[in-house]
Structure formats: structure tokens, C-alpha cells
Write a protein that holds these residues in place. Sequence first.
Motif, PDB file in Angstrom:
ATOM      1  N   VAL A  10       0.834  -1.202   0.000  1.00  0.00           N
ATOM      2  CA  VAL A  10       0.000   0.000   0.000  1.00  0.00           C
ATOM      3  C   VAL A  10       0.870   1.254   0.000  1.00  0.00           C
ATOM      4  O   VAL A  10       0.576   2.235  -0.695  1.00  0.00           O
ATOM      5  N   PHE A  11       1.960   1.231   0.779  1.00  0.00           N
ATOM      6  CA  PHE A  11       2.865   2.382   0.823  1.00  0.00           C
ATOM      7  C   PHE A  11       3.469   2.647  -0.550  1.00  0.00           C
ATOM      8  O   PHE A  11       3.531   3.798  -1.014  1.00  0.00           O
ATOM      9  N   ALA A  12       3.924   1.583  -1.217  1.00  0.00           N
ATOM     10  CA  ALA A  12       4.540   1.753  -2.535  1.00  0.00           C
ATOM     11  C   ALA A  12       3.541   2.305  -3.546  1.00  0.00           C
ATOM     12  O   ALA A  12       3.866   3.197  -4.338  1.00  0.00           O
ATOM     13  N   LEU A  13       2.308   1.775  -3.520  1.00  0.00           N
ATOM     14  CA  LEU A  13       1.293   2.244  -4.459  1.00  0.00           C
ATOM     15  C   LEU A  13       0.863   3.671  -4.149  1.00  0.00           C
ATOM     16  O   LEU A  13       0.515   4.434  -5.055  1.00  0.00           O
ATOM     17  N   SER A  14       0.886   4.045  -2.868  1.00  0.00           N
ATOM     18  CA  SER A  14       0.434   5.381  -2.472  1.00  0.00           C
ATOM     19  C   SER A  14       1.497   6.438  -2.705  1.00  0.00           C
ATOM     20  O   SER A  14       1.203   7.553  -3.153  1.00  0.00           O
ATOM     21  N   ARG A  15       2.768   6.113  -2.401  1.00  0.00           N
ATOM     22  CA  ARG A  15       3.832   7.105  -2.495  1.00  0.00           C
ATOM     23  C   ARG A  15       4.554   7.083  -3.837  1.00  0.00           C
ATOM     24  O   ARG A  15       5.216   8.053  -4.204  1.00  0.00           O
TER      25      ARG A  15
ATOM     26  N   LEU B 281     -13.261   2.848 -10.673  1.00  0.00           N
ATOM     27  CA  LEU B 281     -14.058   3.885 -10.012  1.00  0.00           C
ATOM     28  C   LEU B 281     -13.177   4.836  -9.217  1.00  0.00           C
ATOM     29  O   LEU B 281     -13.290   6.066  -9.346  1.00  0.00           O
ATOM     30  N   LEU B 282     -12.291   4.293  -8.378  1.00  0.00           N
ATOM     31  CA  LEU B 282     -11.432   5.154  -7.562  1.00  0.00           C
ATOM     32  C   LEU B 282     -10.432   5.909  -8.426  1.00  0.00           C
ATOM     33  O   LEU B 282     -10.068   7.052  -8.111  1.00  0.00           O
ATOM     34  N   GLY B 283      -9.997   5.279  -9.519  1.00  0.00           N
ATOM     35  CA  GLY B 283      -9.108   5.979 -10.433  1.00  0.00           C
ATOM     36  C   GLY B 283      -9.784   7.186 -11.058  1.00  0.00           C
ATOM     37  O   GLY B 283      -9.196   8.274 -11.144  1.00  0.00           O
ATOM     38  N   MET B 284     -11.040   7.031 -11.481  1.00  0.00           N
ATOM     39  CA  MET B 284     -11.781   8.156 -12.052  1.00  0.00           C
ATOM     40  C   MET B 284     -12.024   9.240 -11.015  1.00  0.00           C
ATOM     41  O   MET B 284     -11.851  10.441 -11.289  1.00  0.00           O
ATOM     42  N   LEU B 285     -12.434   8.837  -9.800  1.00  0.00           N
ATOM     43  CA  LEU B 285     -12.713   9.815  -8.751  1.00  0.00           C
ATOM     44  C   LEU B 285     -11.444  10.525  -8.286  1.00  0.00           C
ATOM     45  O   LEU B 285     -11.527  11.595  -7.668  1.00  0.00           O
TER      46      LEU B 285
ATOM     47  N   ILE C 173     -12.615 -10.817  -8.697  1.00  0.00           N
ATOM     48  CA  ILE C 173     -11.833 -10.205  -9.770  1.00  0.00           C
ATOM     49  C   ILE C 173     -12.570  -9.013 -10.361  1.00  0.00           C
ATOM     50  O   ILE C 173     -11.990  -7.943 -10.592  1.00  0.00           O
ATOM     51  N   VAL C 174     -13.871  -9.189 -10.612  1.00  0.00           N
ATOM     52  CA  VAL C 174     -14.677  -8.089 -11.155  1.00  0.00           C
ATOM     53  C   VAL C 174     -14.679  -6.912 -10.190  1.00  0.00           C
ATOM     54  O   VAL C 174     -14.546  -5.749 -10.591  1.00  0.00           O
ATOM     55  N   SER C 175     -14.801  -7.203  -8.893  1.00  0.00           N
ATOM     56  CA  SER C 175     -14.816  -6.149  -7.885  1.00  0.00           C
ATOM     57  C   SER C 175     -13.481  -5.410  -7.838  1.00  0.00           C
ATOM     58  O   SER C 175     -13.438  -4.178  -7.704  1.00  0.00           O
ATOM     59  N   LEU C 176     -12.376  -6.143  -7.944  1.00  0.00           N
ATOM     60  CA  LEU C 176     -11.047  -5.517  -7.901  1.00  0.00           C
ATOM     61  C   LEU C 176     -10.884  -4.517  -9.042  1.00  0.00           C
ATOM     62  O   LEU C 176     -10.477  -3.365  -8.837  1.00  0.00           O
ATOM     63  N   PHE C 177     -11.203  -4.938 -10.273  1.00  0.00           N
ATOM     64  CA  PHE C 177     -11.048  -4.040 -11.417  1.00  0.00           C
ATOM     65  C   PHE C 177     -12.059  -2.895 -11.379  1.00  0.00           C
ATOM     66  O   PHE C 177     -11.742  -1.769 -11.793  1.00  0.00           O
TER      67      PHE C 177
ATOM     68  N   ARG D   4      -9.461  -3.320  -1.347  1.00  0.00           N
ATOM     69  CA  ARG D   4      -8.561  -2.248  -0.930  1.00  0.00           C
ATOM     70  C   ARG D   4      -7.352  -2.178  -1.858  1.00  0.00           C
ATOM     71  O   ARG D   4      -6.918  -1.088  -2.250  1.00  0.00           O
ATOM     72  N   LEU D   5      -6.796  -3.336  -2.207  1.00  0.00           N
ATOM     73  CA  LEU D   5      -5.667  -3.340  -3.134  1.00  0.00           C
ATOM     74  C   LEU D   5      -6.073  -2.818  -4.512  1.00  0.00           C
ATOM     75  O   LEU D   5      -5.310  -2.111  -5.177  1.00  0.00           O
ATOM     76  N   GLY D   6      -7.284  -3.161  -4.948  1.00  0.00           N
ATOM     77  CA  GLY D   6      -7.772  -2.668  -6.233  1.00  0.00           C
ATOM     78  C   GLY D   6      -7.893  -1.159  -6.243  1.00  0.00           C
ATOM     79  O   GLY D   6      -7.519  -0.500  -7.222  1.00  0.00           O
ATOM     80  N   SER D   7      -8.408  -0.581  -5.159  1.00  0.00           N
ATOM     81  CA  SER D   7      -8.537   0.872  -5.061  1.00  0.00           C
ATOM     82  C   SER D   7      -7.170   1.542  -5.112  1.00  0.00           C
ATOM     83  O   SER D   7      -6.969   2.527  -5.837  1.00  0.00           O
ATOM     84  N   ALA D   8      -6.217   1.010  -4.328  1.00  0.00           N
ATOM     85  CA  ALA D   8      -4.869   1.582  -4.318  1.00  0.00           C
ATOM     86  C   ALA D   8      -4.199   1.434  -5.681  1.00  0.00           C
ATOM     87  O   ALA D   8      -3.502   2.341  -6.150  1.00  0.00           O
ATOM     88  N   LEU D   9      -4.429   0.291  -6.332  1.00  0.00           N
ATOM     89  CA  LEU D   9      -3.843   0.046  -7.652  1.00  0.00           C
ATOM     90  C   LEU D   9      -4.387   1.032  -8.676  1.00  0.00           C
ATOM     91  O   LEU D   9      -3.635   1.572  -9.506  1.00  0.00           O
ATOM     92  N   GLY D  10      -5.698   1.287  -8.625  1.00  0.00           N
ATOM     93  CA  GLY D  10      -6.301   2.216  -9.575  1.00  0.00           C
ATOM     94  C   GLY D  10      -5.730   3.609  -9.452  1.00  0.00           C
ATOM     95  O   GLY D  10      -5.356   4.241 -10.450  1.00  0.00           O
ATOM     96  N   VAL D  11      -5.639   4.115  -8.216  1.00  0.00           N
ATOM     97  CA  VAL D  11      -5.100   5.461  -7.994  1.00  0.00           C
ATOM     98  C   VAL D  11      -3.628   5.518  -8.403  1.00  0.00           C
ATOM     99  O   VAL D  11      -3.174   6.499  -9.020  1.00  0.00           O
ATOM    100  N   ALA D  12      -2.860   4.475  -8.071  1.00  0.00           N
ATOM    101  CA  ALA D  12      -1.431   4.470  -8.398  1.00  0.00           C
ATOM    102  C   ALA D  12      -1.196   4.485  -9.906  1.00  0.00           C
ATOM    103  O   ALA D  12      -0.348   5.237 -10.408  1.00  0.00           O
ATOM    104  N   ILE D  13      -1.942   3.664 -10.627  1.00  0.00           N
ATOM    105  CA  ILE D  13      -1.734   3.596 -12.075  1.00  0.00           C
ATOM    106  C   ILE D  13      -2.195   4.886 -12.751  1.00  0.00           C
ATOM    107  O   ILE D  13      -1.565   5.377 -13.695  1.00  0.00           O
ATOM    108  N   MET D  14      -3.302   5.469 -12.265  1.00  0.00           N
ATOM    109  CA  MET D  14      -3.723   6.753 -12.827  1.00  0.00           C
ATOM    110  C   MET D  14      -2.664   7.822 -12.583  1.00  0.00           C
ATOM    111  O   MET D  14      -2.381   8.643 -13.450  1.00  0.00           O
TER     112      MET D  14
END
Length: 478
Positions: A211-216, A277-281, A268-272, A399-409
Motif C-alpha cells: 500500500v505504501f509503494a502504491l500510495s507514495r 471507479l477510484l481511479g476516475m474519482l 476479480i470483477v470487484s477488484l477491477f 482495498r488493493l484494487g482501489s490503491a492500484l487504480g489510484v497508483a496507475i492513474m
Amino acid sequence: MRPFNQRTVVSIVYVTAMFMAAMDASVVNLALPAIMKEFQAPPPDAGIVNIGYLVSLAVCLPIAGWLGDRWGTKRIFLIALGMFTAASLLCGLAEHLAALNLFRIIQGAGGGLITPVGMAILFRTFPPEERPKISRVLVLPVAVAPALGPIISGFFTDQLSWRWIFFINVPIGLIILLVGLLCLDEHTESDAGKFDLPGFLLSAPGMPLAVFALSRGPADGFGSPAVLAAGVGGLVLLTALVFVELRTRHPLLNLRLLADRVFGMMSIVSLFSAAGLLGMLYVFPLMYQDVLNHSALDTALITFPEALGLMLASQLMPRSLSRLGPRRLISSALLCASVLFGLLSLTGPGTNPWLLRMLLFLAGFFLGHAVGAVQVTSFANIPSASMGRATTLFNVQNRLGSALGVAIMSCLLAVMSRHTEGALPDLAAYRTALLGAAGFLIAAFCFALGIRDADAAPGMGARSSSSARDERAAASSK
């Protein structure tokens, strides 16, 4: 005699507690400049206020299922809610940044336990055929809280003080604690097993490091020594965790539950979906403020229709699920939402604000159908004895999916900004990132095509066939 039946109490307690926890995840961001100014701290330190919360939440999330099964879901839920409420009060009273960070860590620990334990209580109280009906209230913490958080934060920060974004949790938390203490039923599992120490020793550092790596990473660069070390360390530990948990009789994260076709596919569907969603927001509000030069409050108000769309969808989803079935409903809703994300990527200086509100409302409407249907059907075949571990695993991957979305965006914005003259991303970078968020929904759509309605029959609001009942009875007896 109790004045309310158990189902009413569980619904009120769960939704209110989740509303507080979900809103707290978004309420701090707008207040960070005021917090940094009061404590005379440099801007780079602002991220620590959120990082500590996320890391603490990631440590506690995997152990929630075992704690609830071993010591009782009511007891652990109320302890977690008490921690969250007390930490909120202490955050509001903090006199320096170090104290605020410490209290945010305690708050994150409570939040990490509230969600999976509360969900286990809810799904044990309502049988699969009744879960589509309760989706009408489940959407409140999912949809309204994240959208309402920035508005409340902006109001309190401008009109009163940033401290009130924490104080507001205290009276609500105390009321729910009292109601839960007097009215909730206790539930323990006799076969909870011993504490999975090897799993904890791997997940406790592995999840926070990831989570730290994806966030920072987006802010500091994924090549920076701290982020690179955290990312590699987290990946190694989580990989080892998978092998250990598959060989443990009573694992903290029961990965064997993913063998159930419905639960595995929906996870899997929930993760993506969460990543999209979090990436867009994350991307759209930044674009609306940084490139189109609108205020934070205006941005919060223009994105709020997305929450209204989610709320409307929650009222219609049970009927839609019954008529269309999970496969057609989830896949068509995700496809429509991805198209709307693509249309949002065309936003420019002359775009009509009401057009944006309509697009966000429709995006929320379709995502509300998809997310709601996934949530109520995911646990269709999970027996009561495994519910605590299932809700824990579901929330970990979410939670990992949300962090992944924000990190990749964030990475897309960083990569695109290198091709511009300025240091900040331009409109083209934000548009690319929004298309990236749509790409996550397309990935979720592809997996949703593999859903089989017959497998998820209990979650569709109808009584399952005799064969399905026999399969669930056999699963429960194992």
C-alpha cells in the motif's frame, strides 16, 4: 423485549459505522493545506497523515475475520468502532503533527476491522435470497460517504476548523456503540482455529509495504529507493503469503474460497471495478481543479451526481438483477460505465457543467448496478462458518484494487507530463488517465462475461433449486 428486530439493528449499525469509515477516507484531503498551515509543516509531510491511516488499516484488515470468529463479531465490531470514535476525538484535539499521525494510525486500525467484521454480521443475518433487498441501504456508505466527504470537509475547514471533520464522528460513534451494545447478537465460530502466526508475520508487513509503494510511488517516483524497496519487499512477502496460506488449515486469508466460481469471479470483477471507479474519482477532480481552474467546493458539487446515480441504482438493482441475471446486468452496466468514462475524458474548458453532471450521474447509475450486484451475489455460496474469512478476503482485494487504480492513474499522469513543457500534467494527460480508468472497467467487463447465472442463483433474490440447496448444505457441513 428488544424494541427492534435484529435485522433492523444490524442494518442501522452497519450502514452508519461504514458511512463514518468511508467518509473519513475522503474527508481529510481537502483539509490537508489547513492542517499543514496550522502545524507549520512542509507540504511533503501532508501525505503522512493519510499514509499512516492506510498502512494501519492494511495491517489490521487481514486479521479481522479470525478475530471476529474467535472472540465474537459483536465484541470485535464494537471494540473497533470504539477505537475509531476515540481516535477521531483525539485527532481533533491533536496539538502537533506527530500526535495527529499517531491518532490517525489508531483510527486506521479501527477502520480496518469495522468493514469485514460488519459485513460478516450483515451477511450472516440476511440469507442470500434477501440480500438484493438490503442493497438499497448498503449503497449509502459506498456512494454517498465518499462524495459527501469533500463537501463536509470544505465546509468545516472554511467555516469552522479542520478539527470538526474528526469531531463529527464522535456523537455518531457513541450512539451506534450504545445501540450495538444493547441490541446486537453475538456470534462466534467454534472451529475458528489457532491464530495463523506465519500468515500474520507475512501479511502485517507485506500489505502495508504494498500500500505504501502504491500510495507514495506516484509522488516520489517508483524508482526512488524507499518506494522501490517497499514495492519489492511487499511483493515478495505477499507472494510468500499466498504459498503459506494455501497450506494452512485455518489461514487468516482463506484463498481456497476463491475456488468457488461465484466468489472468485466476483472478486476479480470487484477488484477491477474498484480500480476504475477510484481511479476516475481521483483523476477527474484533479483535472477539474488544476486544468479547468475550478474551486475544490465546486469540484465536489459537480461530482456529487455520481453518488445520486449510485443511490438510484441501488433502489432499482434488485429488480434488475432478478430480471436480467448477474451476467447480463453486471457486464452491460460495466460496458456502459466504461463508455461514460470515455466521454468524460473529452472534458474541456468549454464543456457545459450540466453535461458533466449528467455523465457522472449516469456513470454512478450503471456502476451502482454493477457494484451492487457483485456485492450481493459474491457470497451466495459461502457458508456461515466461512463468512468472516470471506468478507476479510473480499475487502483485502478491494482495498488493493482501489490503491492500484489510484497508483496507475497517477503513473499515467506522471508519464504524460514528461512530454509537456511544464512540470504539471496538462489536459491531454488527464484525458489519458481517464481512459485508463475506463480500461479497468473494460477488464472487469471481460471477466463478467464468464459469470454463470445458475452458479449465483441464491444471490438473485430467488429461491435456489434443490440441487443448489444440496450443494450449499454439503459445503456447510465441510
